[in-house]
Design a protein around this motif. Structure first.
Motif, PDB file in Angstrom:
ATOM      1  N   LEU A 233       0.804  -1.410  -0.331  1.00 25.88           N
ATOM      2  CA  LEU A 233       0.188   0.084  -0.221  1.00 25.88           C
ATOM      3  C   LEU A 233       0.336   1.238   0.471  1.00 25.88           C
ATOM      4  O   LEU A 233       1.658   1.387   0.411  1.00 25.88           O
ATOM      5  N   GLY A 234       0.707   2.356  -0.531  1.00 27.91           N
ATOM      6  CA  GLY A 234       1.185   3.454  -1.427  1.00 27.91           C
ATOM      7  C   GLY A 234       2.929   3.261  -1.641  1.00 27.91           C
ATOM      8  O   GLY A 234       2.750   4.504  -2.302  1.00 27.91           O
ATOM      9  N   ASP A 256      -4.003   2.499  -2.779  1.00 24.15           N
ATOM     10  CA  ASP A 256      -4.482   2.737  -2.117  1.00 24.15           C
ATOM     11  C   ASP A 256      -4.965   1.012  -1.312  1.00 24.15           C
ATOM     12  O   ASP A 256      -5.444   0.836   0.175  1.00 24.15           O
ATOM     13  N   ARG A 257      -5.369  -0.069  -1.601  1.00 24.07           N
ATOM     14  CA  ARG A 257      -6.146  -1.197  -1.441  1.00 24.07           C
ATOM     15  C   ARG A 257      -5.459  -2.170  -2.411  1.00 24.07           C
ATOM     16  O   ARG A 257      -5.595  -1.770  -3.523  1.00 24.07           O
ATOM     17  N   GLN A 275      -6.820  -1.034  -5.991  1.00 25.16           N
ATOM     18  CA  GLN A 275      -7.809   0.007  -6.927  1.00 25.16           C
ATOM     19  C   GLN A 275      -6.536   1.324  -5.939  1.00 25.16           C
ATOM     20  O   GLN A 275      -6.044   1.675  -5.352  1.00 25.16           O
ATOM     21  N   VAL A 276      -6.344   2.119  -7.055  1.00 26.15           N
ATOM     22  CA  VAL A 276      -5.730   3.129  -7.029  1.00 26.15           C
ATOM     23  C   VAL A 276      -6.481   4.823  -7.184  1.00 26.15           C
ATOM     24  O   VAL A 276      -7.296   5.221  -8.144  1.00 26.15           O
ATOM     25  N   THR A 277      -5.366   5.612  -7.148  1.00 21.91           N
ATOM     26  CA  THR A 277      -5.730   7.021  -6.769  1.00 21.91           C
ATOM     27  C   THR A 277      -4.222   7.594  -8.185  1.00 21.91           C
ATOM     28  O   THR A 277      -3.483   7.608  -7.835  1.00 21.91           O
ATOM     29  N   THR A 284      -9.763   8.235  -8.596  1.00 18.88           N
ATOM     30  CA  THR A 284      -9.906   6.834  -8.285  1.00 18.88           C
ATOM     31  C   THR A 284     -10.690   5.945  -9.182  1.00 18.88           C
ATOM     32  O   THR A 284     -11.689   5.820  -8.733  1.00 18.88           O
ATOM     33  N   GLY A 332       1.993   7.685   3.414  1.00 18.21           N
ATOM     34  CA  GLY A 332       1.381   8.036   2.617  1.00 18.21           C
ATOM     35  C   GLY A 332       2.228   8.973   1.568  1.00 18.21           C
ATOM     36  O   GLY A 332       2.622  10.009   0.114  1.00 18.21           O
ATOM     37  N   HIS A 342      -3.122  10.547   0.056  1.00 17.83           N
ATOM     38  CA  HIS A 342      -3.948  10.733  -0.921  1.00 17.83           C
ATOM     39  C   HIS A 342      -5.827  10.702  -1.011  1.00 17.83           C
ATOM     40  O   HIS A 342      -6.792   9.965  -0.846  1.00 17.83           O
ATOM     41  N   ARG A 343      -5.868  11.764  -0.773  1.00 16.85           N
ATOM     42  CA  ARG A 343      -6.842  13.193  -1.395  1.00 16.85           C
ATOM     43  C   ARG A 343      -6.738  14.077  -2.647  1.00 16.85           C
ATOM     44  O   ARG A 343      -7.426  14.546  -3.029  1.00 16.85           O
TER      45      ARG A 343
END
Length: 474
Positions: A233-234, A256-257, A275-277, A284, A332, A342-343
């Protein structure tokens, strides 16, 4: 056989033909009166369903199809019958003269009953029998709007479930069957509906892109260091993204996941999804293994595949993965991201909303240049993919032409194990033994012997006859 017996036999044939026509007309009217919600619209005539006339006529005459019309009155009963009776997907039954298969009889019955979008989704994802799924794909290929085919088929292009398409032949996969339906018009002794040429080539370009994504996923699976990096993650990666307004290109992303189980069925996935951002836009997405790659593997705006894939594949296996993940503190953050949370925000742009960054008129000149470079790269990639599709079409046509021009296996002078002509010709390998001249002259026919010499009187008589004929007839 007596004349009355012949009349009775002819009357029975006419009765069977009339009954078959009545049942087929009844089934067609039943479909026309169907008022199910969200029914899949049929493209083409609703009495032939784009099936070849010879095949359609034989199905309508089939006693099995007539039994299906009488006993199978809804979608559930047809699906159960497919589960118990269908063993292959060919249109004809082996060893029978023009006898349609159970698969195509049930396919036609499904056409007459119609199918809703929900029912079609259930067929394509059915877990009990691959033949239920394949008949669903065949239903769409025959009667659905061609522009919607790829959206239906795309999730199953590389499905690994085993299925037997031809009787007595080795099994294939559902994914290979799906790709065959999109690429070919010939179908085991019959013909599928013709797709518009532009749409057909568009499908082939899409299939080529999917092929490259599949190859990339297989390379990742062989590299344990890459798999460990992607599932941390990250981790900063590059991922493919595209929508109706934006081409499918590579963007910088953060994992992210990691998704290991299917959300609906709960079954373990054969390959993990992520799941990526996308920090550039803040949105996302969920991508599969072939749609992610190491950071820096692709230029900004590059398409699905290209020369950079080859460069990446030539690098030493596992080299550099720790370097990419160096500096992460589990929240992150890393030395290069400087506060990425991550936002979609960082220290330089804190407080801005990136959800509509693509349409934000305040984008700077660099944003416009990135968009232009992406569009240019997308156009170049589409040209390359189209050139590859055209090259494959030429090779396929040339191979078919060679098959037509080749001599049959039983042609005189052809050995089944060797090529034709030159030192491989049979006539060069074998020759009859020589015979004596006396035997040749004795056994040869009169026409093959040397002509007999004529005397001077005979020659003079011939010349006199020629002179008289010339004087008489000119």
């Amino acid at each position: 056989m007596s004349r009355s017996a012949l009349w009775r036999q002819e009357a029975n044939v006419k009765d069977r033909q009339r009954r078959a026509d009545e049942l087929f007309s009844q089934a067609i009217e039943e479909g026309r009166r169907c008022h199910l919600k969200n029914i899949l619209p049929l493209v083409g005539p609703d009495d032939t369903f784009n099936i070849h006339p010879v095949l359609l006529q034989n199905i309508a005459k089939s006693p099995y199809f007539q039994k299906c019309v009488e006993k199978l009155v809804d979608w559930n009963m047809v699906v159960d019958e497919i589960y118990y009776e269908v063993k292959h997907m060919e249109p004809w039954t082996a060893g029978a003269s023009k006898s349609p298969s159970t698969a195509f009889c049930l396919l036609l019955r499904l056409f007459t009953l119609r199918c809703t979008e929900k029912q079609m989704t259930l067929m394509l994802d059915h877990v009990d029998s691959p033949y239920i799924r394949c008949i669903g794909f065949l239903y769409l290929r025959y009667a659905a709007d061609p522009s919607t085919l790829y959206n239906w088929f795309e999730p199953y292009l590389y499905d690994t479930e085993s299925v037997q398409i031809r009787q007595g032949r080795a099994d294939t996969t559902v994914g290979e069957y799906v790709r065959m339906l999109l690429e070919n018009q010939e179908y085991y002794g019959t013909r599928l509906p013709r797709l518009p040429l532009q749409l057909e080539r568009h499908f082939k370009v899409k299939l080529l892109q999917a092929e490259r994504i599949e190859e990339r996923a297989k390379l990742h699976e062989q590299n344990m260091a890459a798999m460990e990096y992607f599932q941390k993650l990250g981790s900063r990666v590059q991922a493919l993204y595209g929508d109706e307004e934006n081409p499918v290109t590579w963007y910088d992303a953060v994992v992210d996941r990691v998704i290991l189980r299917d959300a609906e069925s709960g079954e373990v996935l054969s390959r993990p999804k992520f799941q990526v951002t996308f920090p550039e836009y803040g949105n996302t997405e969920i991508v599969n293994l072939g749609e992610v790659d190491l950071p820096g593997s692709h230029a900004a705006g590059e398409g699905v595949g290209g020369a950079d894939d080859k460069v990446r594949d030539e690098r030493p296996v596992g080299r550099g993965y720790d370097d990419y993940n160096r500096g992460y503190d589990g929240r992150g953050r890393d030395d290069r991201g400087r506060g990425y949370d991550h936002r979609g925000r960082d220290d330089d742009y804190r407080g801005r909303d990136y959800s509509n960054r693509r349409d934000d008129p305040r984008s700077d000149r660099q944003g416009f240049s990135n968009a232009a470079s992406r569009n240019k790269a997308r156009e170049q990639e589409e040209r390359e993919l189209l050139d590859e599709v055209l090259r494959r079409e030429r090779e396929k046509s040339a191979a078919k032409g060679r098959d037509y021009a080749a001599r049959p296996a039983g042609f005189r002078g052809v050995n089944a194990d060797d090529s034709v002509g030159g030192k491989h010709d049979i006539q060069d390998k074998w020759a009859p033994p020589p015979r004596a001249k006396a035997d040749i002259s004795a056994n040869s026919p009169p026409s093959a012997q040397a002509p007999k010499k004529r005397s001077a009187a005979e020659l003079a008589a011939i010349e006199e006859k020629k002179r008289k004929l010339a004087a008489r007839y000119g």
